[in-house]
Design a protein around this motif. Structure first.
Motif, mmCIF file in Angstrom:
data_model
loop_
_atom_site.group_PDB
_atom_site.id
_atom_site.type_symbol
_atom_site.label_atom_id
_atom_site.label_comp_id
_atom_site.label_asym_id
_atom_site.label_seq_id
_atom_site.Cartn_x
_atom_site.Cartn_y
_atom_site.Cartn_z
ATOM 1 N N ALA A 149 1.243 -1.073 0.185
ATOM 2 C CA ALA A 149 -0.195 0.100 0.013
ATOM 3 C C ALA A 149 1.033 1.294 0.290
ATOM 4 O O ALA A 149 0.605 2.065 -0.878
ATOM 5 C CB ALA A 149 -1.035 -0.076 1.222
ATOM 6 N N ALA A 170 1.979 1.710 -3.009
ATOM 7 C CA ALA A 170 1.080 2.147 -4.388
ATOM 8 C C ALA A 170 0.843 3.907 -4.480
ATOM 9 O O ALA A 170 0.660 4.238 -4.960
ATOM 10 C CB ALA A 170 0.327 1.189 -4.379
ATOM 11 N N ASP A 171 1.146 3.969 -2.918
ATOM 12 C CA ASP A 171 0.588 5.655 -2.895
ATOM 13 C C ASP A 171 1.601 6.789 -3.198
ATOM 14 O O ASP A 171 1.382 7.452 -3.962
ATOM 15 C CB ASP A 171 0.182 6.123 -1.539
ATOM 16 C CG ASP A 171 -0.449 5.710 -1.054
ATOM 17 O OD1 ASP A 171 -2.185 6.242 -1.891
ATOM 18 O OD2 ASP A 171 -1.424 5.904 -0.397
ATOM 19 N N HIS A 220 -2.107 2.443 -7.571
ATOM 20 C CA HIS A 220 -2.784 1.150 -6.799
ATOM 21 C C HIS A 220 -4.008 -0.143 -7.236
ATOM 22 O O HIS A 220 -4.552 -0.166 -8.612
ATOM 23 C CB HIS A 220 -3.907 1.786 -5.854
ATOM 24 C CG HIS A 220 -3.669 3.228 -5.273
ATOM 25 N ND1 HIS A 220 -3.986 3.893 -6.075
ATOM 26 C CD2 HIS A 220 -3.523 3.303 -4.229
ATOM 27 C CE1 HIS A 220 -2.986 5.400 -5.066
ATOM 28 N NE2 HIS A 220 -3.057 4.744 -3.925
ATOM 29 N N PRO A 221 -3.065 -0.985 -6.831
ATOM 30 C CA PRO A 221 -3.322 -3.113 -6.954
ATOM 31 C C PRO A 221 -5.055 -3.110 -6.849
ATOM 32 O O PRO A 221 -5.358 -2.896 -5.843
ATOM 33 C CB PRO A 221 -2.401 -3.281 -7.113
ATOM 34 C CG PRO A 221 -1.487 -2.963 -5.263
ATOM 35 C CD PRO A 221 -1.871 -1.305 -5.746
ATOM 36 N N VAL A 222 -5.317 -3.886 -6.712
ATOM 37 C CA VAL A 222 -6.070 -4.982 -6.261
ATOM 38 C C VAL A 222 -5.162 -5.646 -4.828
ATOM 39 O O VAL A 222 -4.880 -6.522 -5.562
ATOM 40 C CB VAL A 222 -7.308 -5.442 -6.648
ATOM 41 C CG1 VAL A 222 -8.291 -6.252 -6.109
ATOM 42 C CG2 VAL A 222 -8.563 -4.220 -7.588
ATOM 43 N N PHE A 235 -7.729 5.766 -0.639
ATOM 44 C CA PHE A 235 -7.020 4.669 -0.134
ATOM 45 C C PHE A 235 -6.198 4.569 1.144
ATOM 46 O O PHE A 235 -6.265 3.383 1.506
ATOM 47 C CB PHE A 235 -5.521 4.336 -0.782
ATOM 48 C CG PHE A 235 -4.868 3.127 -1.069
ATOM 49 C CD1 PHE A 235 -5.840 2.290 -1.602
ATOM 50 C CD2 PHE A 235 -3.656 3.139 -1.126
ATOM 51 C CE1 PHE A 235 -5.840 0.518 -1.784
ATOM 52 C CE2 PHE A 235 -3.430 1.790 -0.496
ATOM 53 C CZ PHE A 235 -3.335 0.510 -1.363
ATOM 54 N N MET A 260 -7.192 1.714 3.693
ATOM 55 C CA MET A 260 -5.834 0.743 4.097
ATOM 56 C C MET A 260 -6.234 0.737 5.389
ATOM 57 O O MET A 260 -6.574 -0.423 6.715
ATOM 58 C CB MET A 260 -4.746 1.297 3.754
ATOM 59 C CG MET A 260 -4.401 0.594 2.882
ATOM 60 S SD MET A 260 -4.358 -1.004 2.181
ATOM 61 C CE MET A 260 -3.761 -1.773 3.944
ATOM 62 N N HIS A 312 -11.031 -7.845 -0.098
ATOM 63 C CA HIS A 312 -10.504 -7.419 -1.454
ATOM 64 C C HIS A 312 -10.455 -6.111 -1.389
ATOM 65 O O HIS A 312 -11.116 -5.466 -1.401
ATOM 66 C CB HIS A 312 -12.014 -7.938 -2.380
ATOM 67 C CG HIS A 312 -12.098 -9.432 -2.623
ATOM 68 N ND1 HIS A 312 -11.427 -10.543 -2.892
ATOM 69 C CD2 HIS A 312 -12.921 -10.441 -1.904
ATOM 70 C CE1 HIS A 312 -11.736 -11.692 -3.432
ATOM 71 N NE2 HIS A 312 -12.769 -11.188 -2.231
ATOM 72 N N VAL A 313 -9.037 -5.460 -1.514
ATOM 73 C CA VAL A 313 -8.976 -4.618 -1.262
ATOM 74 C C VAL A 313 -9.128 -3.165 -2.462
ATOM 75 O O VAL A 313 -8.161 -4.203 -3.575
ATOM 76 C CB VAL A 313 -7.873 -4.105 -0.469
ATOM 77 C CG1 VAL A 313 -7.862 -3.037 -0.318
ATOM 78 C CG2 VAL A 313 -7.883 -5.058 0.604
ATOM 79 N N SER A 314 -9.577 -2.793 -3.109
ATOM 80 C CA SER A 314 -9.033 -1.822 -3.777
ATOM 81 C C SER A 314 -8.870 -0.368 -3.534
ATOM 82 O O SER A 314 -9.459 -0.230 -2.607
ATOM 83 C CB SER A 314 -10.252 -1.285 -5.472
ATOM 84 O OG SER A 314 -11.432 -1.728 -5.175
ATOM 85 N N TYR A 315 -8.801 0.040 -4.564
ATOM 86 C CA TYR A 315 -8.581 2.179 -4.035
ATOM 87 C C TYR A 315 -9.341 2.562 -3.203
ATOM 88 O O TYR A 315 -9.439 3.387 -1.756
ATOM 89 C CB TYR A 315 -8.260 2.763 -5.524
ATOM 90 C CG TYR A 315 -8.128 4.612 -4.581
ATOM 91 C CD1 TYR A 315 -6.566 4.654 -4.784
ATOM 92 C CD2 TYR A 315 -9.329 5.114 -4.872
ATOM 93 C CE1 TYR A 315 -6.658 6.493 -4.433
ATOM 94 C CE2 TYR A 315 -9.429 6.336 -4.567
ATOM 95 C CZ TYR A 315 -7.861 7.091 -4.321
ATOM 96 O OH TYR A 315 -7.399 8.431 -3.777
#
Lengths: 106, 106
Positions: free
Chosen positions: A60, A63-64, A69-71, B49, B53, B73-76
């Motif tokens: 994470a 990604a930031d 940003h991935p899943v 995001f 998180m 299941h984590v996305s933006y």
């Protein structure tokens, strides 16, 4: 590859072709596979949930930093990561830069 | 419901029936739905995001406290949570206790 930075992608470029994708796959960990040449996916396994969440949090952060940003599919001992470029509904170089940076976490 | 504790489940009990599941669904947030009476699922949306998180990490803390771990299941801007009891390949009361505790995070 892992030293490069993702650049903003607002669309307007074509997604990578199958041949280009196969080329990029040679420079990231062999764990990455494509889904229909639209995404790249890699699963990471851990011995417990604490390690799993630590890894998810490090992904994470990257990604930031990259603004890309991935899943993440997070279960007790696994993080499965899917990367693609929404704006072009396919893969761009950014996706492999992010994949390479995630590879370096291990 | 959210004040109870998950108890270890090693299998050997039958999964909840459809009727029992419908009953339990009345005591958790209406956002929870079942998948084939085998899992319960709820999606949580966030503006960015960072908030996504933070929520995932708070769910992870509860999961560790309860010794019962969902799939996230984590996305933006979304965390979709799936809960079920692996040992019985279906739903048990524990799953609704965990769901109720997650509900209280918001």
């Amino acid at each position: 590859m892992s030293k490069r930075k993702c650049v903003p992608c607002e669309g307007g470029i074509p997604p990578l072709t199958e041949k280009e994708i196969l080329n990029y796959l040679t420079v990231v960990n062999k764990g990455w596979i494509t889904k229909d040449n639209k995404k790249v996916v890699r699963a990471f396994n851990f011995v417990n949930f604490k390690h799993t969440m630590e890894f998810a949090n490090r992904v994470a952060e990257i990604a930031d930093e990259e603004g890309h940003h991935p899943v993440m599919h997070v279960s007790y001992g696994t993080v499965e990561i899917e990367i693609w470029t929404h704006a072009i509904d396919g893969l761009s170089e950014n996706d492999f830069i992010l994949a390479a940076k995630i590879d370096k976490l291990l």
